[in-house]
Design a protein around this motif. Structure first.
Motif, PDB file in Angstrom:
ATOM      1  N   GLU A   1       0.883  -0.892   0.112  1.00 28.89           N
ATOM      2  CA  GLU A   1      -0.094  -0.042  -0.113  1.00 28.89           C
ATOM      3  C   GLU A   1       0.743   1.255  -0.206  1.00 28.89           C
ATOM      4  O   GLU A   1       0.483   2.146  -0.813  1.00 28.89           O
ATOM      5  CB  GLU A   1      -0.989  -0.035   1.037  1.00 28.89           C
ATOM      6  N   ALA A   2       2.102   1.145   0.807  1.00 24.68           N
ATOM      7  CA  ALA A   2       2.805   2.482   0.879  1.00 24.68           C
ATOM      8  C   ALA A   2       3.477   2.723  -0.517  1.00 24.68           C
ATOM      9  O   ALA A   2       3.545   3.748  -1.066  1.00 24.68           O
ATOM     10  CB  ALA A   2       3.926   2.190   1.919  1.00 24.68           C
ATOM     11  N   ASN A   3       3.575   1.415  -1.300  1.00 19.11           N
ATOM     12  CA  ASN A   3       4.384   1.688  -2.743  1.00 19.11           C
ATOM     13  C   ASN A   3       3.379   2.084  -3.752  1.00 19.11           C
ATOM     14  O   ASN A   3       3.517   3.028  -4.663  1.00 19.11           O
ATOM     15  CB  ASN A   3       4.841   0.343  -2.988  1.00 19.11           C
ATOM     16  N   ARG A   4       2.206   1.869  -3.176  1.00 20.29           N
ATOM     17  CA  ARG A   4       1.057   2.346  -4.364  1.00 20.29           C
ATOM     18  C   ARG A   4       0.785   3.864  -4.073  1.00 20.29           C
ATOM     19  O   ARG A   4       0.471   4.417  -5.195  1.00 20.29           O
ATOM     20  CB  ARG A   4      -0.449   1.502  -4.194  1.00 20.29           C
ATOM     21  N   GLN A   5       0.865   4.041  -2.889  1.00 18.48           N
ATOM     22  CA  GLN A   5       0.654   5.593  -2.530  1.00 18.48           C
ATOM     23  C   GLN A   5       1.894   6.505  -3.058  1.00 18.48           C
ATOM     24  O   GLN A   5       1.761   7.548  -3.788  1.00 18.48           O
ATOM     25  CB  GLN A   5       0.524   5.915  -1.081  1.00 18.48           C
ATOM     26  N   LEU A   6       3.270   5.930  -3.060  1.00 21.28           N
ATOM     27  CA  LEU A   6       4.398   6.596  -3.537  1.00 21.28           C
ATOM     28  C   LEU A   6       4.231   6.605  -5.112  1.00 21.28           C
ATOM     29  O   LEU A   6       4.558   7.714  -5.697  1.00 21.28           O
ATOM     30  CB  LEU A   6       5.765   5.757  -3.215  1.00 21.28           C
ATOM     31  N   ASP A   7       3.522   5.660  -5.898  1.00 25.10           N
ATOM     32  CA  ASP A   7       3.384   5.695  -7.299  1.00 25.10           C
ATOM     33  C   ASP A   7       2.395   6.573  -7.790  1.00 25.10           C
ATOM     34  O   ASP A   7       2.380   7.451  -8.669  1.00 25.10           O
ATOM     35  CB  ASP A   7       3.168   4.297  -7.772  1.00 25.10           C
ATOM     36  N   ARG A   8       1.284   6.860  -6.936  1.00 28.14           N
ATOM     37  CA  ARG A   8       0.383   7.618  -7.247  1.00 28.14           C
ATOM     38  C   ARG A   8       0.876   9.045  -6.931  1.00 28.14           C
ATOM     39  O   ARG A   8       0.605   9.909  -7.991  1.00 28.14           O
ATOM     40  CB  ARG A   8      -0.969   7.504  -6.075  1.00 28.14           C
ATOM     41  N   LYS A   9       1.655   9.288  -6.003  1.00 26.49           N
ATOM     42  CA  LYS A   9       2.022  10.846  -5.987  1.00 26.49           C
ATOM     43  C   LYS A   9       3.058  11.033  -7.061  1.00 26.49           C
ATOM     44  O   LYS A   9       3.041  12.205  -7.577  1.00 26.49           O
ATOM     45  CB  LYS A   9       2.762  10.858  -4.660  1.00 26.49           C
ATOM     46  N   LYS A  10       3.913  10.188  -7.370  1.00 24.77           N
ATOM     47  CA  LYS A  10       4.786  10.097  -8.513  1.00 24.77           C
ATOM     48  C   LYS A  10       4.212  10.755  -9.781  1.00 24.77           C
ATOM     49  O   LYS A  10       4.563  11.422 -10.442  1.00 24.77           O
ATOM     50  CB  LYS A  10       5.732   9.062  -8.500  1.00 24.77           C
ATOM     51  N   ASN A  11       3.219   9.974 -10.000  1.00 27.46           N
ATOM     52  CA  ASN A  11       2.460  10.236 -11.297  1.00 27.46           C
ATOM     53  C   ASN A  11       1.688  11.567 -11.294  1.00 27.46           C
ATOM     54  O   ASN A  11       1.577  12.483 -12.319  1.00 27.46           O
ATOM     55  CB  ASN A  11       1.300   9.135 -11.567  1.00 27.46           C
ATOM     56  N   ILE A  12       1.204  11.912 -10.301  1.00 24.16           N
ATOM     57  CA  ILE A  12       0.444  13.401 -10.033  1.00 24.16           C
ATOM     58  C   ILE A  12       1.544  14.441 -10.205  1.00 24.16           C
ATOM     59  O   ILE A  12       1.537  15.500 -10.997  1.00 24.16           O
ATOM     60  CB  ILE A  12      -0.081  13.458  -8.796  1.00 24.16           C
ATOM     61  N   LEU A  13       2.716  14.155  -9.535  1.00 33.41           N
ATOM     62  CA  LEU A  13       3.876  14.955  -9.963  1.00 33.41           C
ATOM     63  C   LEU A  13       4.262  15.140 -11.280  1.00 33.41           C
ATOM     64  O   LEU A  13       4.590  16.241 -11.697  1.00 33.41           O
ATOM     65  CB  LEU A  13       5.048  14.730  -8.901  1.00 33.41           C
ATOM     66  N   ALA A  14       4.461  13.817 -11.988  1.00 29.16           N
ATOM     67  CA  ALA A  14       4.834  14.000 -13.364  1.00 29.16           C
ATOM     68  C   ALA A  14       3.935  14.694 -13.997  1.00 29.16           C
ATOM     69  O   ALA A  14       4.469  15.456 -15.130  1.00 29.16           O
ATOM     70  CB  ALA A  14       5.106  12.415 -13.751  1.00 29.16           C
ATOM     71  N   ALA A  15       2.619  14.444 -14.017  1.00 25.35           N
ATOM     72  CA  ALA A  15       1.618  15.317 -14.808  1.00 25.35           C
ATOM     73  C   ALA A  15       1.872  16.799 -14.615  1.00 25.35           C
ATOM     74  O   ALA A  15       1.910  17.675 -15.379  1.00 25.35           O
ATOM     75  CB  ALA A  15       0.220  15.086 -14.337  1.00 25.35           C
TER      76      ALA A  15
END
Length: 261
Positions: free
Chosen positions: A36-50
């Motif tokens: 779950e922690a990795n999923r949250q980090l991936d979500r934040k990464k993609n938001i920041l990338a956009a």
């Protein structure tokens, strides 16, 4: 020596299977917090990338500190109070499937082929102090083979795209899978969403986008050899920037800006 029971090998296999199952189940449960922690980090990464804010040499949580997570009522365009729905706990895909937080879409109102839509959506605000500089919106829609998921960053003027990040799909590698190609995603930057009339004007076209004239501000190159994926991306844009998507949210923000001005 007494004869061995013919059931003994069966019991041994059964015990071994039980022990292995218990070990696997324990590992799954034990790894859930990490997953779950990795999923949250991936979500934040993609938001920041956009939003154009992701940096490989910077901790994701530190970069995300300037992003505020809110929930918006898609029908009214108004923010939902945190004490009504917790943005950190809200899962809008699960909400879309529920009877209380989601609804069915008929074919006429479902160009993105979602079938069901959540009543409330997460939105992400990139802020400088108290000033919102970008709105990052989660969007999705059917391509050729799969549902395509992306974040689209929109400028504070509510009509200019800052960036996009497609992060989950099952499209054909090298063809429709090019929605993840950073060079193609860069073509979105600066494109306008609405015409002066207020109608949705942004388009992902078949072939090359116009490079001059009025349409150049609204058109994005299609994906070579992937016309159905291209059409899917175009349809999801028209859905999510329309009346069933984020258009009421933009309308509400403009009204608030006018009343406060």
């Amino acid at each position: 020596m007494a004869d061995q029971s013919p059931l003994k090998p069966f019991y041994s296999v059964l015990i071994l299977a039980f022990v292995c199952s218990a070990l696997v189940a324990g590992a799954v449960v034990g790894l859930q917090p990490l997953q779950e922690a990795n999923r949250q980090l991936d979500r934040k990464k993609n938001i920041l990338a956009a939003a154009g804010l992701y940096r490989e040499d910077q901790p994701i949580d530190r970069l995300f500190a300037g992003v505020e997570t809110r929930i918006v009522d898609l029908a009214t365009g108004r923010y939902v109070p945190d004490d009504q729905l917790d943005p950190e706990a809200y899962n809008q895909l699960k909400a879309a499937l529920s009877t209380d937080l989601g609804r069915s879409l008929d074919a006429a109102e479902d160009p993105a082929r979602l079938r069901r839509l959540e009543k409330y959506s997460l939105v992400y605000l990139v802020k400088q102090g108290e000033t919102v500089e970008q709105y990052i919106l989660p969007v999705r829609g059917k391509g050729l083979w799969s549902t395509m998921f992306a974040y689209v960053a929109v400028d504070a003027d509510l009509n200019r795209i800052r960036g996009v990040a497609f992060y989950d799909h099952g499209e054909t590698p090298g063809l429709g899978g090019e929605i993840e190609n950073s060079r193609w995603q860069q073509l979105w930057q600066g494109k306008r969403i609405y015409a002066d009339s207020g109608e949705i004007a942004i388009r992902v076209v078949k072939g090359k986008a116009a490079t001059d004239g009025a349409q150049a501000a609204y058109e994005i190159d299609g994906l070579s050899g992937a016309s159905l994926t291209t059409q899917g991306v175009d349809r999801l844009l028209h859905f999510w920037f329309g009346d069933d998507g984020f258009k009421p949210f933009f309308r509400q923000l403009r009204q608030e800006e006018t009343s406060n001005g």
